[in-house]
Design an enzyme around this catalytic site. Structure first.
Site, PDB file in Angstrom:
ATOM      1  N   ALA A  58     -28.117 -20.651  20.956  1.00  0.00           N
ATOM      2  CA  ALA A  58     -29.511 -20.831  21.347  1.00  0.00           C
ATOM      3  C   ALA A  58     -30.173 -19.472  21.173  1.00  0.00           C
ATOM      4  O   ALA A  58     -29.509 -18.435  21.252  1.00  0.00           O
ATOM      5  CB  ALA A  58     -29.582 -21.274  22.795  1.00  0.00           C
ATOM      6  N   GLU A  67     -21.203 -17.872  26.318  1.00  0.00           N
ATOM      7  CA  GLU A  67     -22.276 -17.872  27.329  1.00  0.00           C
ATOM      8  C   GLU A  67     -21.957 -17.057  28.576  1.00  0.00           C
ATOM      9  O   GLU A  67     -22.827 -16.403  29.147  1.00  0.00           O
ATOM     10  CB  GLU A  67     -22.632 -19.309  27.735  1.00  0.00           C
ATOM     11  CG  GLU A  67     -23.522 -20.036  26.727  1.00  0.00           C
ATOM     12  CD  GLU A  67     -22.729 -20.781  25.657  1.00  0.00           C
ATOM     13  OE1 GLU A  67     -21.524 -20.476  25.468  1.00  0.00           O
ATOM     14  OE2 GLU A  67     -23.320 -21.663  25.005  1.00  0.00           O
ATOM     15  N   GLY A 123     -24.813 -22.421  21.567  1.00  0.00           N
ATOM     16  CA  GLY A 123     -25.516 -23.642  21.160  1.00  0.00           C
ATOM     17  C   GLY A 123     -25.221 -24.041  19.723  1.00  0.00           C
ATOM     18  O   GLY A 123     -25.432 -25.195  19.337  1.00  0.00           O
ATOM     19  N   GLU A 136     -21.950 -25.800  19.973  1.00  0.00           N
ATOM     20  CA  GLU A 136     -22.273 -27.089  20.599  1.00  0.00           C
ATOM     21  C   GLU A 136     -22.894 -28.050  19.582  1.00  0.00           C
ATOM     22  O   GLU A 136     -22.647 -29.257  19.630  1.00  0.00           O
ATOM     23  CB  GLU A 136     -23.202 -26.858  21.799  1.00  0.00           C
ATOM     24  CG  GLU A 136     -22.476 -26.119  22.932  1.00  0.00           C
ATOM     25  CD  GLU A 136     -23.404 -25.663  24.044  1.00  0.00           C
ATOM     26  OE1 GLU A 136     -24.343 -24.879  23.751  1.00  0.00           O
ATOM     27  OE2 GLU A 136     -23.209 -26.075  25.189  1.00  0.00           O
TER      28      GLU A 136
END
Ligand code: CO8
Length: 261
Positions: A68, A136, A113, A116
């Site tokens: 992200a 993270e 992300g 993911e």
């Protein structure tokens, strides 16, 4: 269907390639990019007459998706971060539940992300230089786009805990050994290999393919509570001083000094 941060191409075999196209930021996914990905898998695809399957990849030769966009959620409060996490769940669940096979062609860093995103796809083909990880906790947060649920599904509890709690990055061969990558190929041949897998589905019943996907997915869908808890905790963590410190340290290119607050 007009997108700014993703490219959609269709080849002569009706295979769609979706490329996350922010190479200067290692294809990091900001809210706009996430919403474009979600829109394609929920609505945009309907504008394409025939789709055999979808290959998801990243622009450039460095990254699939490096996570992200850390800079984009730095200032979110608890509820704002939880909401962004839920938006990610909607987009990535749309990939997981897509009625055609979706394969991640992992051509570089696939972190946070980005990992993911790869895990939301039905299969993953890794280039030899691909790197996978959920870093993270190094930022003082937890995976927020389904990673706390999908990594366990793919590689089992012990290794998933190890990777998530250490934030370790692993290479393509290790990912293959763990079952995270279906195949490892020479760097640069990820998309070609992904397409060759999709071609094997071309002469199969399309309804059977769709039903196989939806039926297999129910195995993992005993409850959505894990995802909801993830969003709530992600929101809580995004509001901590530790996250501000972790993200600040990344941006300032220094080591984080967490206070546990
Ligand atoms: N976000 C924003 N920018 C990024 C990101 C990222 N995740 N990753 C890389 N970039 C940018 C860098 O800032 C840099 O830009 P600039 O040149 O303007 O400084 C450029 O991409 C290249 O990066 P580096 O110079 O750091 O390249 P290196 O080759 O030295 O290192 C790495 C590559 C190892 C990939 C390194 O960039 C890195 O560690 N990136 C961050 C990886 C990371 O921590 N990812 C997880 C992010 S958190 C997350 O994904 C949470 C998901 C859930 C969100 C839920 C809702 C909010």
């Amino acid at each position: 269907m007009s997108y700014k941060n993703i490219l959609i191409e269709i080849d002569e075999d009706n295979i769609v390639t979706l490329t996350v196209n922010r190479p200067k930021a290692y294809n990091a996914i900001n809210r706009e990019t996430m919403n474009e990905i979600g829109d394609f898998f929920l609505n945009g695809y309907k504008e394409i007459k025939v789709i055999l399957g979808v290959v998801v990849t990243g622009a450039g030769d460095k990254a699939f998706v490096a996570g992200a966009d850390i800079k984009a959620f730095l200032d979110l409060d608890n509820e704002g971060a939880a909401t962004l996490s839920r938006e990610g769940h909607i987009a990535y669940n749309a990939i997981e539940n897509f009625h055609k096979p979706v394969i991640a062609a992992v051509n570089g860093f696939s972190l946070g992300g980005g990992c993911e995103l790869a895990m939301a796809c039905h299969m993953r083909v890794a280039g030899a230089k691909a790197k996978f990880g959920l870093p993270e906790v190094s930022l003082g947060i937890i995976p927020g786009y389904g990673g706390t649920q999908r990594l366990i599904q793919l590689i089992g509890k012990g290794k998933a805990f190890e990777l998530t709690l250490t934030g370790d990055m692993i290479g393509a061969e290790e990912a293959h050994k763990l079952g995270l990558a279906n195949h490892v190929v020479k760097q640069g041949e990820e998309v070609t290999k992904a397409k060759s897998i999709l071609m094997k589905t071309a002469d199969k019943g399309p309804i059977a393919i769709a039903k196989a996907i939806s039926t297999m997915n129910t195995y993992f869908n005993k409850s959505q509570n894990g995802f909801e808890l993830e969003s709530v905790e992600f929101g809580n963590l995004a509001a901590t001083a530790d996250f501000k410190e972790g993200a600040g340290a990344f941006i300032e290119k220094r080591k984080a000094n967490f206070k546990g607050k």
